[in-house]
Design an enzyme around this catalytic site. Structure first.
Site, PDB file in Angstrom:
ATOM      1  N   CYS A  55      39.481  38.345  41.597  1.00 44.14           N
ATOM      2  CA  CYS A  55      38.506  39.406  41.368  1.00 44.14           C
ATOM      3  C   CYS A  55      37.668  39.613  42.624  1.00 44.14           C
ATOM      4  O   CYS A  55      37.073  38.672  43.130  1.00 44.14           O
ATOM      5  CB  CYS A  55      37.584  39.045  40.199  1.00 44.14           C
ATOM      6  SG  CYS A  55      38.453  38.919  38.642  1.00 44.14           S
ATOM      7  N   CYS A  90      39.845  35.584  35.774  1.00 42.92           N
ATOM      8  CA  CYS A  90      40.735  36.022  36.854  1.00 42.92           C
ATOM      9  C   CYS A  90      40.488  35.266  38.144  1.00 42.92           C
ATOM     10  O   CYS A  90      41.173  35.489  39.138  1.00 42.92           O
ATOM     11  CB  CYS A  90      40.658  37.524  37.071  1.00 42.92           C
ATOM     12  SG  CYS A  90      39.066  38.162  37.564  1.00 42.92           S
ATOM     13  N   CYS A  99      40.503  40.869  33.586  1.00 41.24           N
ATOM     14  CA  CYS A  99      41.157  39.588  33.325  1.00 41.24           C
ATOM     15  C   CYS A  99      42.507  39.627  34.031  1.00 41.24           C
ATOM     16  O   CYS A  99      42.834  40.609  34.696  1.00 41.24           O
ATOM     17  CB  CYS A  99      41.275  39.278  31.831  1.00 41.24           C
ATOM     18  SG  CYS A  99      42.341  40.351  30.875  1.00 41.24           S
TER      19      CYS A  99
END
Length: 134
Positions: free
Chosen positions: A88, A84, A10
């Site tokens: 990511c 995220c 996250c």
């Protein structure tokens, strides 16, 4: 067969991903390698997340937010993202899940409990899939 590795990602690695990692460590024991990281890690874990997990007997006070490293993601079997976005990385051949969960940042423990409980339900399903009952 080696044990599966799961990475929870996250933004701040201070709430959702830490609770998910705590649940998976608690429920899987040594059967799964558990990792967590953030695209922009915070300085400390969310105190409401720590309190909510302590209420169910899981201590995450020894964890610290960690920066998402390329090598960590690349060597994980399952990558679970939690808000995220584009931060990511995507690796071909990895199993990805994007869990849409409310962000506990800035919320009190009363608001974090339902997030904690939803994470537990998702972890139980993930674990049943990763390590089917013999």
């Amino acid at each position: 067969m080696s044990k599966p590795s799961v990475l929870f990602v996250c933004v701040h690695n201070a709430g959702r991903s830490q609770m998910a990692a705590g649940w998976l460590r608690h429920l899987a024991g040594d059967a799964v390698e558990v990792r967590s990281a953030g695209s922009a890690p915070g300085k400390t874990i969310n105190p409401a997340a720590v309190e909510a997990m302590a209420e169910v007997g899981i201590d995450i006070t020894d964890q610290t937010p960690k920066k998402l490293e390329w090598e960590t993601a690349e060597s994980s079997d399952v990558i679970i993202t939690m808000g995220c976005g584009d931060a990511c990385p995507i690796f071909p051949g990895k199993r990805y899940e994007d869990w849409k969960l409310e962000d506990p940042a800035g919320k009190g423990v009363d608001s974090v409990r339902p997030i904690r409980d939803e994470i537990k339900t998702r972890i139980e399903a993930l674990l049943a899939d990763l390590i089917p009952a013999a």
